[in-house]
Every structure is written in C-alpha cells, then in structure tokens.
Write a protein that holds these residues in place. Structure first.
Motif, short mmCIF file in Angstrom:
data_model
loop_
_atom_site.label_atom_id
_atom_site.label_comp_id
_atom_site.label_asym_id
_atom_site.label_seq_id
_atom_site.Cartn_x
_atom_site.Cartn_y
_atom_site.Cartn_z
N VAL A 88 46.28 42.84 38.68
CA VAL A 88 46.53 42.79 40.12
C VAL A 88 46.56 41.37 40.68
O VAL A 88 47.40 41.03 41.51
N CYS A 89 45.63 40.53 40.25
CA CYS A 89 45.43 39.22 40.88
C CYS A 89 46.67 38.32 40.81
O CYS A 89 47.14 38.01 39.71
N PRO A 90 47.19 37.88 41.96
CA PRO A 90 48.40 37.04 41.92
C PRO A 90 48.14 35.67 41.30
O PRO A 90 49.03 35.07 40.71
N TYR A 91 46.88 35.19 41.41
CA TYR A 91 46.59 33.88 40.82
C TYR A 91 46.67 33.94 39.29
O TYR A 91 47.04 32.98 38.64
N HIS A 92 46.31 35.09 38.74
CA HIS A 92 46.34 35.26 37.28
C HIS A 92 47.73 34.95 36.73
O HIS A 92 47.88 34.29 35.70
N LEU A 93 48.75 35.43 37.44
CA LEU A 93 50.13 35.23 36.98
C LEU A 93 50.47 33.74 36.93
O LEU A 93 51.01 33.24 35.93
N ILE A 114 34.96 36.41 42.07
CA ILE A 114 35.61 37.74 42.08
C ILE A 114 35.63 38.30 40.66
O ILE A 114 35.32 39.47 40.43
N GLY A 115 35.97 37.44 39.70
CA GLY A 115 35.99 37.88 38.30
C GLY A 115 34.62 38.37 37.87
O GLY A 115 34.50 39.39 37.17
N LEU A 116 33.58 37.67 38.30
CA LEU A 116 32.21 38.07 37.92
C LEU A 116 31.85 39.42 38.57
O LEU A 116 31.27 40.30 37.93
N GLY A 170 36.91 47.41 35.58
CA GLY A 170 36.39 46.18 36.18
C GLY A 170 37.37 45.04 36.27
O GLY A 170 38.22 44.98 37.17
N ARG A 171 37.29 44.12 35.32
CA ARG A 171 38.12 42.93 35.39
C ARG A 171 39.60 43.20 35.11
O ARG A 171 40.40 42.26 35.06
N ALA A 172 39.95 44.46 34.95
CA ALA A 172 41.38 44.78 34.91
C ALA A 172 42.01 44.31 36.22
O ALA A 172 43.22 44.03 36.26
#
Ligand code: SF4
Ligand code: SF4
Length: 326
Positions: free
Chosen positions: A145-150, A243-245, A138-140
């Motif tokens: 992957v998510c560029p905003y996370h970085l 998206i996270g949810l 899921g939230r992996a």
C-alpha cells in the motif's frame, strides 16, 4: 527461545544469532546434521553452481502484483476525490471507505496522544484497520500500500547499481534507532499537542500530494530518497519509520506470513540479498533454523521478493488454516 518473543526481539533491533542445538527441535537438529554429511555438501554445492551458471534469474510475479496493488489503492483515493465518487474520502492517514472510518494506526495513536482523549470515530477506524492488517499480515501495509515504498524501491535499485560501480556505499545503523524514534514521536505528540511525525512522514506527504496536490513536502521526500540512493540503503524504512514498526507489531500474530522450508534450502543467500529487512532471514543461513519449517518474523513486509528469487521454492506464502493457498 519462543518464536513469538524472538520475532519481537528482532523487530525491536535485537541481533540475530545462531541457536544452540538444544534450542532446536529434534527434527531440525537431524536435518542440519544430514546436510553436513560430505555427500549432501557436495550435492548442495553442485546445485548452487548449477543455479548461478544456469538460466534461472528469479521471477517478478509478486513484484508486479505489489506494484499494481500500490498504484491501484493510491489511485482509488485520487479518483474518488477528484471525481467526487465518495467511495473513499480522505488520504491514507485518515479516510472513510464506503462510509466506514479508517485510520492509519500510527497517525491515530499520534492524534489521540496529542488531543489526550479517545476519539470515537478514530478508535472505530483504528480497530477496523487493525483487524484488516492483522489478517493480511501487518507490514504488508508497507509493501502493498505505502506509496513511499514504491519510490524507495526505485531508489534502492539505483543505489545497488551505483554501489556495484563503487559510486555509493551502504552505511548501516543500529536498528534500535527505530524504537528510539518511535518513542520520541510519541512523547512529542503528547507533550506538544501536535502530530509532529505527520509533518515529516513521507507516507502522509505523498498521499496528500497525490490526493490534494500539496507539494511542498516533496522536497523532504526528495532529501530522503537522495540519502537512500547515495548513503544508506532503505534508510527511512529500515531505521526510522514508526509506521513500519506499528504494523510490524500488528502482524506479529497474523495468520498470513512467509514460511521457510529448511529441507529445500540451499543456503546460498539470494533471499537475504534482496530483502529490505534481511535480519528476518538470518534463519536461512546454514545451521540457523530452529525448526524444519519456520514462519518469517513480524518485521517481514510480506513483499514476496524472497519468494520470487528463491530458486528452490524454500520460501512460500502461507495463510494459517488454509493449506498451501498460494
Ligand atoms: S516503513 Fe514506513 S515508509 Fe517504509 S514502506 Fe513501511 S510505512 Fe512506508
Ligand atoms: S522476508 Fe521475504 S517477504 Fe519478508 S520482507 Fe524479506 S523479502 Fe520480503
């Protein structure tokens, strides 16, 4: 309470609580009682002192792997578009991978609600993505992957440095806000026939910027990062992002998760200090774990920061059916 129900309750903004003894397994009750004995208390405190005074500073093993994963996955989109490799076409929200349709689940939901019809390509893409993210957890998607996370991780690092000097403060919000936002964007897509969320999603904005060079939305991403640096730690991911949810729901029964081992835990809370969603780690507090081994809940991003930081290995990755894979 059933672990699955409890995991959803927490994900939807419910408050963690200390379970009553009758809500624990017998083995957990015995282990909690054993840890409360004077001799065990003394040993635990001595071990914590040793930990803080010693050389142990945690590792960056999973950090580095995740950062490489985010960069490589996003680079594949960029390279494929610019050199016409046709391995991947599109951006993170909707793409084709070696001919297979892939669609971000939240974007696909918004598009179908806006168009008010089941688009076959999108449905196939969503089903493929759903299976993949169910398998890997899921939230992996968020942390791998998510560029905003970085960028948000860098902003969080800066926020913590400023907060330590008293130049910034973490303002917290009710986590149920994320559910309200989720519903609002669903209603907006249905009512307006337009995928409103996609215009403000930093995930889509960054992915389109990287692939197509459309930069105007970067101003909005800059505003979000400024809020996270000076006002509220991980504001977007903790309190807003639908998206996270969505991926949290997908991963709620995933075979891939982080597992907590009560017997090893010293309860000093290093894991909760680094976690983006610390409510999932409340079970690591003394007397909170309902069982001797507990799978961390659906809101966990499988980032591995708690695995890296825990000095006694009480948190480890697990894949159901594969014994101690990692
Ligand atoms: S919560 Fe949203 S923005 Fe944050 S990492 Fe997950 S997908 Fe990306
Ligand atoms: S529980 Fe651990 S793996 Fe999950 S989000 Fe928190 S730090 Fe990351």
């Amino acid at each position: 309470m059933n672990r699955f129900v409890e995991s959803w309750r927490l994900m939807l903004g419910g408050k963690p609580y200390k379970p009553a003894p009758e809500q624990m397994t017998e083995a957990a009750r015995e282990l909690h009682a054993f840890k409360r004995t004077p001799e065990q208390k003394r040993l635990r405190i001595a071990a914590i002192h040793e930990e803080f005074e010693g050389e142990y500073k945690g590792s960056y093993k999973w950090h580095y792997r995740r950062w490489i994963s985010i960069i490589v996955i996003n680079l594949i989109f960029v390279v494929s578009y610019h050199y016409d490799v046709q391995l991947v076409e599109g951006a993170l929200t909707a793409s084709r991978f070696v001919g297979f349709h892939m669609a971000d689940l939240n974007a696909a939901l918004q598009v179908m609600l806006a168009y008010k019809e089941l688009l076959i390509n999108l449905a196939i893409g969503s089903a493929t993505v759903l299976i993949v993210w169910w398998l890997v957890g899921g939230r992996a998607f968020c942390s791998w992957v998510c560029p905003y996370h970085l960028l948000a991780e860098a902003a969080e690092w800066l926020h913590l440095k400023l907060a330590a000097r008293g130049w910034a403060k973490d303002h917290t919000f009710d986590r149920r806000l994320r559910v309200v936002i989720y519903v609002v964007f669903i209603v907006l897509a249905f009512a307006t026939g337009y995928t409103v969320f996609e215009t403000i999603s930093p995930v889509g904005i960054l992915s389109r910027f990287l692939v197509y060079g459309t930069w105007l939305g970067l101003v909005w991403v800059g505003v979000l990062l400024t809020i996270e640096i000076f006002y509220s730690r991980r504001f977007w991911c903790r309190y807003i992002c639908p998206i996270g949810l969505t991926y949290g729901m997908v991963g709620s029964t995933s075979p891939t998760h982080v597992e907590y081992d009560l017997a090893k835990c010293l309860h000093e809370g290093e894991c909760r200090r680094v976690c983006m969603v610390p409510h999932v780690l409340e079970i690591t507090k003394k007397g909170y774990a309902p069982d001797t081994r507990v799978a961390i809940g659906a809101d966990c991003t499988r980032c591995g920061m708690c695995v890296d930081v825990c000095p006694v290995g009480a948190l480890t990755y697990k894949v159901k059916g594969l014994d101690k894979l990692l």
